[in-house]
Design a protein around this motif. Structure first.
Motif, PDB file in Angstrom:
ATOM      1  N   ALA A   9       0.838  -1.202   0.000  1.00 29.03           N
ATOM      2  CA  ALA A   9       0.000   0.000   0.000  1.00 29.03           C
ATOM      3  C   ALA A   9       0.875   1.255   0.000  1.00 29.03           C
ATOM      4  N   HIS A  10       1.944   1.239   0.783  1.00 36.39           N
ATOM      5  CA  HIS A  10       2.856   2.382   0.851  1.00 36.39           C
ATOM      6  C   HIS A  10       3.411   2.696  -0.536  1.00 36.39           C
ATOM      7  N   ALA A  11       3.827   1.673  -1.264  1.00 33.03           N
ATOM      8  CA  ALA A  11       4.396   1.894  -2.600  1.00 33.03           C
ATOM      9  C   ALA A  11       3.365   2.516  -3.543  1.00 33.03           C
ATOM     10  N   VAL A  12       2.163   1.974  -3.552  1.00 35.99           N
ATOM     11  CA  VAL A  12       1.116   2.508  -4.432  1.00 35.99           C
ATOM     12  C   VAL A  12       0.781   3.949  -4.054  1.00 35.99           C
ATOM     13  N   ILE A  13       0.620   4.203  -2.779  1.00 37.65           N
ATOM     14  CA  ILE A  13       0.290   5.553  -2.305  1.00 37.65           C
ATOM     15  C   ILE A  13       1.423   6.523  -2.640  1.00 37.65           C
TER      16      ILE A  13
END
Length: 135
Positions: free
Chosen positions: A97-101
């Motif tokens: 999620a961190h990467a996508v965000i």
């Protein structure tokens, strides 16, 4: 394969592919590298999303090492509990999620910081559970 090792593998694959958006961004922005680019890197500005993708990849690399260490140590000393299993899963999904965000630039609700903190808390929970079982 234990659940913890499975999520370590998932985290490794995620970290290992996060360079791809960076390279795509470089090529779309600057074209393919010329031989002279290998001597002196181009300095033309890159789109914000490419810079964010690069930072997301570097952040994933930085956080992978500590996670890998605790998972491998737990495996070596045969510690696997529901807490380590859940912590490993939470770490991976929070990092994804961190990467996508991060790459998308989504900035509402401090989402990137929240995802990072959840992953860090999962790592710390895993580490404390490991210590609790070996001390």
């Amino acid at each position: 394969m234990t659940t913890e090792l499975f999520y370590l593998l998932c985290a490794a694959v995620l970290t290992g592919v996060l360079w791809i958006p960076v390279v795509i961004g470089y090529v779309l922005s600057r074209g393919f590298q010329k031989p002279s680019d290998y001597k002196v890197a181009p300095t033309s500005p890159l789109p914000d999303w490419v810079n964010r993708a690069n930072r997301a990849h570097m952040n994933a690399v930085e956080n992978f090492a500590t996670f890998a260490a605790v998972v491998l140590i737990a495996h070596a000393v045969d510690v696997s509990t529901s807490i380590t299993e859940n912590s490993a899963a939470i770490f991976f999904y929070a990092r994804a999620a961190h990467a996508v965000i991060h790459i998308s630039g989504f900035s509402l609700f401090m989402a990137r910081t929240v995802a990072f903190t959840i992953a860090w808390a999962a790592f710390m929970t895993f580490a404390v559970e490991l210590l609790r079982n070996v001390i």
